[in-house]
Design a protein around this motif. Structure first.
Motif, PDB file in Angstrom:
ATOM      1  N   ILE A 180      64.283  27.182 -21.179  1.00  0.00           N
ATOM      2  CA  ILE A 180      65.498  27.277 -21.984  1.00  0.00           C
ATOM      3  C   ILE A 180      65.400  28.372 -23.043  1.00  0.00           C
ATOM      4  O   ILE A 180      66.321  29.164 -23.242  1.00  0.00           O
ATOM      5  N   PHE A 181      64.263  28.451 -23.729  1.00  0.00           N
ATOM      6  CA  PHE A 181      64.088  29.430 -24.803  1.00  0.00           C
ATOM      7  C   PHE A 181      63.541  30.774 -24.314  1.00  0.00           C
ATOM      8  O   PHE A 181      63.547  31.751 -25.056  1.00  0.00           O
ATOM      9  N   ASP A 182      63.035  30.782 -23.067  1.00  0.00           N
ATOM     10  CA  ASP A 182      62.456  32.005 -22.488  1.00  0.00           C
ATOM     11  C   ASP A 182      61.360  32.561 -23.406  1.00  0.00           C
ATOM     12  O   ASP A 182      61.374  33.740 -23.794  1.00  0.00           O
ATOM     13  N   ILE A 183      60.409  31.708 -23.747  1.00  0.00           N
ATOM     14  CA  ILE A 183      59.334  32.048 -24.678  1.00  0.00           C
ATOM     15  C   ILE A 183      58.554  33.273 -24.213  1.00  0.00           C
ATOM     16  O   ILE A 183      58.183  34.140 -25.008  1.00  0.00           O
ATOM     17  N   SER A 184      58.305  33.369 -22.901  1.00  0.00           N
ATOM     18  CA  SER A 184      57.499  34.475 -22.380  1.00  0.00           C
ATOM     19  C   SER A 184      58.141  35.835 -22.658  1.00  0.00           C
ATOM     20  O   SER A 184      57.448  36.786 -23.020  1.00  0.00           O
ATOM     21  N   ASN A 185      59.469  35.916 -22.510  1.00  0.00           N
ATOM     22  CA  ASN A 185      60.144  37.186 -22.800  1.00  0.00           C
ATOM     23  C   ASN A 185      60.161  37.485 -24.295  1.00  0.00           C
ATOM     24  O   ASN A 185      60.021  38.641 -24.715  1.00  0.00           O
ATOM     25  N   LEU A 186      60.347  36.422 -25.090  1.00  0.00           N
ATOM     26  CA  LEU A 186      60.372  36.610 -26.548  1.00  0.00           C
ATOM     27  C   LEU A 186      59.042  37.172 -27.051  1.00  0.00           C
ATOM     28  O   LEU A 186      59.008  38.011 -27.962  1.00  0.00           O
ATOM     29  N   LEU A 187      57.953  36.692 -26.456  1.00  0.00           N
ATOM     30  CA  LEU A 187      56.622  37.115 -26.897  1.00  0.00           C
ATOM     31  C   LEU A 187      56.053  38.244 -26.036  1.00  0.00           C
ATOM     32  O   LEU A 187      54.927  38.695 -26.272  1.00  0.00           O
ATOM     33  N   ASN A 188      56.832  38.651 -25.027  1.00  0.00           N
ATOM     34  CA  ASN A 188      56.413  39.729 -24.117  1.00  0.00           C
ATOM     35  C   ASN A 188      55.087  39.399 -23.425  1.00  0.00           C
ATOM     36  O   ASN A 188      54.137  40.194 -23.416  1.00  0.00           O
ATOM     37  N   ILE A 189      55.035  38.194 -22.857  1.00  0.00           N
ATOM     38  CA  ILE A 189      53.847  37.746 -22.121  1.00  0.00           C
ATOM     39  C   ILE A 189      54.304  37.171 -20.784  1.00  0.00           C
ATOM     40  O   ILE A 189      55.503  37.035 -20.525  1.00  0.00           O
ATOM     41  N   SER A 190      53.361  36.821 -19.911  1.00  0.00           N
ATOM     42  CA  SER A 190      53.726  36.248 -18.614  1.00  0.00           C
ATOM     43  C   SER A 190      54.242  34.820 -18.791  1.00  0.00           C
ATOM     44  O   SER A 190      54.030  34.189 -19.832  1.00  0.00           O
ATOM     45  N   LYS A 191      54.912  34.314 -17.745  1.00  0.00           N
ATOM     46  CA  LYS A 191      55.469  32.967 -17.810  1.00  0.00           C
ATOM     47  C   LYS A 191      54.365  31.920 -17.983  1.00  0.00           C
ATOM     48  O   LYS A 191      54.516  30.975 -18.766  1.00  0.00           O
ATOM     49  N   SER A 192      53.263  32.079 -17.254  1.00  0.00           N
ATOM     50  CA  SER A 192      52.158  31.117 -17.376  1.00  0.00           C
ATOM     51  C   SER A 192      51.560  31.138 -18.777  1.00  0.00           C
ATOM     52  O   SER A 192      51.204  30.095 -19.333  1.00  0.00           O
ATOM     53  N   GLN A 193      51.474  32.332 -19.369  1.00  0.00           N
ATOM     54  CA  GLN A 193      50.990  32.428 -20.752  1.00  0.00           C
ATOM     55  C   GLN A 193      51.980  31.793 -21.724  1.00  0.00           C
ATOM     56  O   GLN A 193      51.582  31.157 -22.710  1.00  0.00           O
ATOM     57  N   GLY A 194      53.277  31.962 -21.438  1.00  0.00           N
ATOM     58  CA  GLY A 194      54.309  31.337 -22.269  1.00  0.00           C
ATOM     59  C   GLY A 194      54.196  29.829 -22.262  1.00  0.00           C
ATOM     60  O   GLY A 194      54.351  29.170 -23.302  1.00  0.00           O
ATOM     61  N   ILE A 195      53.903  29.257 -21.077  1.00  0.00           N
ATOM     62  CA  ILE A 195      53.721  27.812 -20.973  1.00  0.00           C
ATOM     63  C   ILE A 195      52.471  27.370 -21.740  1.00  0.00           C
ATOM     64  O   ILE A 195      52.480  26.358 -22.441  1.00  0.00           O
ATOM     65  N   TRP A 196      51.383  28.152 -21.639  1.00  0.00           N
ATOM     66  CA  TRP A 196      50.153  27.862 -22.398  1.00  0.00           C
ATOM     67  C   TRP A 196      50.437  27.821 -23.897  1.00  0.00           C
ATOM     68  O   TRP A 196      50.020  26.895 -24.600  1.00  0.00           O
ATOM     69  N   VAL A 197      51.153  28.836 -24.389  1.00  0.00           N
ATOM     70  CA  VAL A 197      51.462  28.924 -25.816  1.00  0.00           C
ATOM     71  C   VAL A 197      52.307  27.728 -26.247  1.00  0.00           C
ATOM     72  O   VAL A 197      52.059  27.106 -27.298  1.00  0.00           O
ATOM     73  N   THR A 198      53.299  27.378 -25.431  1.00  0.00           N
ATOM     74  CA  THR A 198      54.181  26.260 -25.767  1.00  0.00           C
ATOM     75  C   THR A 198      53.402  24.949 -25.782  1.00  0.00           C
ATOM     76  O   THR A 198      53.597  24.108 -26.672  1.00  0.00           O
ATOM     77  N   ILE A 199      52.525  24.763 -24.810  1.00  0.00           N
ATOM     78  CA  ILE A 199      51.675  23.560 -24.783  1.00  0.00           C
ATOM     79  C   ILE A 199      50.840  23.471 -26.058  1.00  0.00           C
ATOM     80  O   ILE A 199      50.735  22.403 -26.682  1.00  0.00           O
ATOM     81  N   LEU A 200      50.273  24.585 -26.467  1.00  0.00           N
ATOM     82  CA  LEU A 200      49.433  24.607 -27.667  1.00  0.00           C
ATOM     83  C   LEU A 200      50.233  24.242 -28.911  1.00  0.00           C
ATOM     84  O   LEU A 200      49.789  23.421 -29.734  1.00  0.00           O
ATOM     85  N   VAL A 201      51.424  24.808 -29.052  1.00  0.00           N
ATOM     86  CA  VAL A 201      52.257  24.552 -30.237  1.00  0.00           C
ATOM     87  C   VAL A 201      52.727  23.102 -30.263  1.00  0.00           C
ATOM     88  O   VAL A 201      52.600  22.403 -31.279  1.00  0.00           O
ATOM     89  N   VAL A 202      53.266  22.638 -29.141  1.00  0.00           N
ATOM     90  CA  VAL A 202      53.785  21.265 -29.085  1.00  0.00           C
ATOM     91  C   VAL A 202      52.653  20.257 -29.287  1.00  0.00           C
ATOM     92  O   VAL A 202      52.789  19.287 -30.033  1.00  0.00           O
ATOM     93  N   GLY A 203      51.519  20.494 -28.629  1.00  0.00           N
ATOM     94  CA  GLY A 203      50.385  19.593 -28.777  1.00  0.00           C
ATOM     95  C   GLY A 203      49.869  19.535 -30.201  1.00  0.00           C
ATOM     96  O   GLY A 203      49.520  18.462 -30.708  1.00  0.00           O
ATOM     97  N   THR A 204      49.849  20.675 -30.877  1.00  0.00           N
ATOM     98  CA  THR A 204      49.375  20.723 -32.268  1.00  0.00           C
ATOM     99  C   THR A 204      50.315  19.959 -33.190  1.00  0.00           C
ATOM    100  O   THR A 204      49.866  19.156 -34.032  1.00  0.00           O
ATOM    101  N   ILE A 205      51.633  20.178 -33.021  1.00  0.00           N
ATOM    102  CA  ILE A 205      52.609  19.459 -33.860  1.00  0.00           C
ATOM    103  C   ILE A 205      52.513  17.955 -33.615  1.00  0.00           C
ATOM    104  O   ILE A 205      52.530  17.147 -34.552  1.00  0.00           O
ATOM    105  N   GLY A 206      52.392  17.568 -32.335  1.00  0.00           N
ATOM    106  CA  GLY A 206      52.285  16.149 -32.003  1.00  0.00           C
ATOM    107  C   GLY A 206      51.047  15.514 -32.612  1.00  0.00           C
ATOM    108  O   GLY A 206      51.104  14.399 -33.127  1.00  0.00           O
TER     109      GLY A 206
END
Length: 532
Positions: free
Chosen positions: A145-171
């Protein structure tokens, strides 16, 4: 605008929960792990719903209904029956004993070693199955939905890694610093948000299809693929092709109800809210309100998948877990997208936080205090609980990216893996209540047999039988094995439940009428949609 609405809703939830907790004592055992035994029915219901409904439902079940039709509704509506059993049978007994964890009951009924084995199995199940899949499906949705990978100019798999890290840390921060009550308060607000945002997806989609008329839109979706609305599968789950049959109707009478009863009446992350109730009356309200919500939940986690088939046809059959984020992007206005993602984040955090808090409770009270430092103060136990949550969060974040590409979808993968742990534990707890002749030795033999049996049958021998049927067979065999083992080493004294005088045990006067209503509605759903 999207990011602003996301920040506003997320910030409001955090502020509200923090404000509500400002006077609470979170440095005591009951205060941190059980919310001070002060939870009311509405808070319990909101927390139970959000603990259960997360992105593995929104993404996984909608993906499954898109490909397989409405037959997977059984995972939801039969929950109401289990919640009725929880409210009328299990809650009065748990609260009378003044339990803090489910393994604690096993020590009272059997012995300390049985409690420890189950505690370890629970912690492993959280880290190996629930936590990683919740994080991955959440990251998948937010990335789409947010297209994190394009926003950060990284690959889709890296975007998912980053999102997992952020969400997991907040949780982890929520669970570590706020305890159960923080989780429960955030769940209540996010639960309301989930109902609103989740319902908006099918409503906006049907309005678009029906050109402003909701029912015309539903009619068009039904006319496009009426067979997908049938809730009774023609596949038996036995014989050739059985392992690929997604959810045959017959499983309702074998292993499905065993799984539902375990999850809603014995699973630590669920029952912990009930154990934190201010009274039996409020515990029963919370469970039965949740039963009503579970009957409505298919509008959010099944119907959108059927609508997605109308829009996309079979173009996402090879990757059904992508279809829900695509539907959201298609029908959700830009200014509402941020709110939707915030609610999605809340659903992820709720399930993630709840599992962390439950695992920390089980480890701190069932393992650390029992074996490592028996004289631990409440403050020390809270500290250990926080460290446990942190370590488990790190493990879950590390494992999460590796659960991608499940052949039958992520929700189905979660259920297949859950069978390793749920059915052996369910059989031992059920035996503890229902069969006084089952001894501590019998319980341990049953646990070991159940673990080996399911792994052997489903993952090694790959028998041509649906995994839920295997659950049912395993449960019956476990009960039989426990009785046989107990003949070899019988129990020495009969167990009886003692009143711990912890809280008011007066039942809710509408508990039985409300329970009858839930049973009738569940049967009616199958009667009306079983012959579509």
């Amino acid at each position: 605008m999207t990011f602003l609405s996301f920040l506003l809703f997320t910030g409001f939830v955090a502020f509200y929960a923090t404000y509500q907790l400002r006077k609470d004592k979170l440095n005591t055992k009951d205060g941190y792990f059980l919310g001070g035994r002060s939870l009311t029915g509405i808070v319990i219901a909101g927390s139970l719903l959000l603990t259960n409904i997360s992105t593995e439902h929104l993404v996984g079940m909608n993906g499954s209904s898109y490909r397989n039709g409405a037959i997977i509704i059984a995972w939801e509506v039969t929950s109401a029956l289990a919640l009725v059993i929880g409210a009328l049978y299990f809650a009065p007994r748990y609260l009378k004993m003044g339990l803090t964890t489910i393994p604690e009951f096993l020590e009272k009924r059997f012995d300390g070693l049985t409690r420890t084995i189950v505690a370890m199995l629970l912690i492993i199940s959280f880290v190996a199955t629930l936590l990683p899949i919740v994080l991955y499906t959440g990251a998948l949705n937010i990335e789409a939905i947010f297209d994190i990978s394009n926003l950060l100019n990284i690959s889709k798999s890296q975007g998912i890694w980053v999102t997992i890290l952020v969400v997991g840390t907040i949780g982890a921060i929520y669970a570590i610093f706020g305890g159960l009550k923080m989780v429960a308060y955030t769940d209540t607000i996010n639960g309301f948000g989930l109902l609103v945002a989740g319902l908006l997806v099918p409503i906006l989609a049907l309005l678009a299809i029906g050109e402003g008329n909701l029912f015309h839109g539903l009619g068009a979706v039904f006319k496009n693929s009426p067979e997908k609305f049938n809730v009774i599968s023609t596949e038996s789950g036995v014989g050739e092709g059985a392992r690929s049959a997604i959810l045959p109707f017959e499983v309702l009478f074998t292993g499905l109800m065993v799984n539902q009863i375990y999850f809603w009446t014995m699973h630590q992350s669920i029952i912990q809210r009930v154990l934190g109730a201010v009274s039996l009356k409020e515990a029963q309200k919370g469970l039965l309100y949740t039963g009503f919500l579970k009957i409505l939940v298919p509008l959010i986690i099944v119907l959108p998948g059927l609508i997605a088939f109308y829009f996309f046809g079979d173009s996402y059959y090879d990757n059904p877990d992508s279809v829900y984020p695509e539907l959201v992007k298609k029908v959700m206005p830009l200014w509402l997208t941020g709110f939707f993602v915030a609610v999605m984040m809340g659903a992820i955090l709720s399930t993630f936080n709840s599992a962390l808090n439950s695992a920390a409770t089980v480890f701190s009270l069932g393992i650390y205090k029992r074996y490592i430092f028996k004289e631990s103060s409440d403050q020390k136990l809270v500290g250990i609980g926080k460290w446990t949550s942190l370590l488990l969060a790190v493990f879950a974040i590390g494992i999460a990216p590796f659960v991608a590409n499940a052949p039958d979808g992520l929700y189905q993968l979660l259920q297949q893996l859950n069978g390793i742990f749920f059915i052996p534990i369910a059989s031992v707890i059920a035996a503890g209540f229902l069969f006084p002749r089952v001894s501590a030795f019998g319980a341990k033999v049953g646990l070991c047999f159940g673990l080996v049996f399911y792994v052997l049958m489903y993952f090694i021998l790959e028998v041509n039988l649906h995994f839920v049927h295997i659950w049912g067979i395993e449960f019956v065999l476990n009960i039989g094995i426990m009785h046989l083992a107990s003949l070899y080493r019988p129990t020495k004294e009969r167990f009886s439940i003692q009143d711990a005088n912890v809280l008011d045990l007066k039942p809710w006067k509408y508990a039985k009428p409300f329970s009858i209503f839930l049973v009738l509605v569940t049967v009616l759903i199958y009667f009306l949609l079983g012959n579509v």
